[in-house]
Design an enzyme around this catalytic site. Sequence first.
Site, PDB file in Angstrom:
ATOM      1  N   LYS A 178       0.826  -1.210   0.000  1.00 12.80           N
ATOM      2  CA  LYS A 178       0.000   0.000   0.000  1.00 12.80           C
ATOM      3  C   LYS A 178       0.865   1.267   0.000  1.00 12.80           C
ATOM      4  O   LYS A 178       0.441   2.315  -0.466  1.00 12.80           O
ATOM      5  CB  LYS A 178      -0.916   0.030   1.230  1.00 12.80           C
ATOM      6  CG  LYS A 178      -1.803  -1.187   1.423  1.00 12.80           C
ATOM      7  CD  LYS A 178      -2.910  -1.267   0.385  1.00 12.80           C
ATOM      8  CE  LYS A 178      -4.002  -2.251   0.766  1.00 12.80           C
ATOM      9  NZ  LYS A 178      -3.581  -3.657   0.792  1.00 12.80           N
TER      10      LYS A 178
HETATM   11  C1  PLP Z   1      -4.147  -4.772   0.312  1.00 15.85           C
HETATM   12  C2  PLP Z   1      -3.326  -5.979   0.245  1.00 15.85           C
HETATM   13  C3  PLP Z   1      -3.586  -6.991  -0.692  1.00 15.85           C
HETATM   14  C4  PLP Z   1      -4.760  -6.920  -1.636  1.00 15.85           C
HETATM   15  O1  PLP Z   1      -4.596  -5.929  -2.618  1.00 15.85           O
HETATM   16  P1  PLP Z   1      -5.862  -5.428  -3.457  1.00 15.85           P
HETATM   17  O2  PLP Z   1      -5.340  -4.299  -4.272  1.00 15.85           O
HETATM   18  O3  PLP Z   1      -6.870  -4.982  -2.438  1.00 15.85           O
HETATM   19  O4  PLP Z   1      -6.345  -6.568  -4.254  1.00 15.85           O
HETATM   20  C5  PLP Z   1      -2.741  -8.085  -0.725  1.00 15.85           C
HETATM   21  N1  PLP Z   1      -1.705  -8.193   0.129  1.00 15.85           N
HETATM   22  C6  PLP Z   1      -1.443  -7.250   1.046  1.00 15.85           C
HETATM   23  C7  PLP Z   1      -0.307  -7.458   1.977  1.00 15.85           C
HETATM   24  C8  PLP Z   1      -2.225  -6.118   1.132  1.00 15.85           C
HETATM   25  O5  PLP Z   1      -1.947  -5.179   2.042  1.00 15.85           O
END
Ligand code: PLP
Length: 496
Positions: A112
């Site tokens: 993120k």
């Molecule tokens: C948010 C997240 C995901 C999922 O990503 P999306 O874009 O919501 O599909 C997968 N792994 C981690 C560690 C995340 O923080």
Amino acid sequence: MEVQYSSTRNSGKKITASQAILQGLSEDGGLFVPDHIPALSLSMRELADRNYQETAYEVMKLLLTDFTEEELKDCIARAYDSKFDTEEIAPLVEAEGAYYLELFHGATIAFKDMALSILPHLMITAAKKNHVDREIVILTATSGDTGKAALAGFAGVAGTKIIVFYPKNGVSPIQEKQMVTQKGDNTFVVGIHGNFDDAQTGVKQLFNDKELAGEMAACGLQFSSANSINIGRLVPQVVYYVYAYAKLLKEEKIADGEKINVVVPTGNFGNILAAFYAKNMGVPINKLICASNENKVLYDFFMTGEYDRNREFKLTSSPSMDILISSNLERMIYRIAGDDADQTGKLMKALSEQGVYHVTEEMKEGLSDFHGGFADEKETAERIRSLYEDTGYVLDTHTAVASAVYQKYAAETGDKTKTVIASTASPFKFTRSVMNAIDQKYDAMGDFELVDELSKIGNVKIPKAIEEIRTAPVLHDHVCDRTEMKAVVKQFLGME
Ligand SMILES: *Cc1c(COP(=O)(O)O)cnc(C)c1O
């Protein structure tokens, strides 16, 4: 032709990228989508010589067309700096023949950060461009990682406040500790009794609450979203797929034009949608492999064309993927419906009213770039253990879901295409699950003892983000019911 944005539920009205970033979600409840996906203006050979920041500029300028060169380069420079613990920003690590694209070298050690380190700067710039003088209130629901990354991005940014709701019993201890120790007068963190979907639904209702919007405007405030529905999150995520391909080319791991597969551990469908956009901008990608955990609503959708959220919600060791409503899928639905906003609106209405919708056969054909797979808890743990034993490389639980799905895919199809696996979190963020997967004996240890042990057995330095929270005081201890979210928001904003 300059890219403009329109809602997935009303294609008539077009707005600029900066307006879409400010607004987050469209008033009609739809998501903003680019009216076309532009082609990259440099070849992969040319991109191979660019660093991360330069690549980011080359990609983002094509999608954020109303930002000037100076504005965009300034945002990029502020985002991708020494907050990241490697100059490469997103390194590729080869293990057992696959390439792990490590997206966890930012401030909160999850992918993120790739978008949330730049979003506050894009948003402030967008506000200036559009002469918005109200204070921006970021309202976010998190399954764990978004919350901390958004808090870290927005903390102390003048002209903004940020409120984060998380499921009280649905995030890892380290994730919770990271959030509740967040500093900054403009930050507010609240646990809710319920799961991530409850938090997300509650946040969506607040965004659509016209009365609340009016009261906020009167106080000089307006909401915006840092969730992955914001186009300002999606666009920066396209960058690292372009970057990864260019790096593989530079290192002569692939030939120019050779197609690669991309595997993405998926929750809200944002990261994999960014990969789809990258493909459509010209990155030679063969299959987009969508990996789910036991909440395999997307896997079922790709198999049958029926999206059905009416099922038991499972808490797994990959909580950031514990999602039954993948918000960003709406953008894909809109596309496979031939940019038909009415049809998209109908399907989304069915989803909110009945919890289920079907796409037509013709629409399903539009999904042929995707392969859906899932891994259960046992397979995920087994993958962490086996890769560690064979190579010494330690995966987090989310990446392990992707890796396990990839193994199954390769075995089923015999597809030998070179593959990039999006590695979305540092194993230090989910230490207990990771260490238990390697050996059950670790379960007796405390959370931070496990951190030290992981550092030892994996031969990796403990990330700064973890060292910091060891001793940090808890600054946020609010917990509420879903029905109280509105009152809590008003209270924090001093509106009562
Ligand atoms: C948010 C997240 C995901 C999922 O990503 P999306 O874009 O919501 O599909 C997968 N792994 C981690 C560690 C995340 O923080």
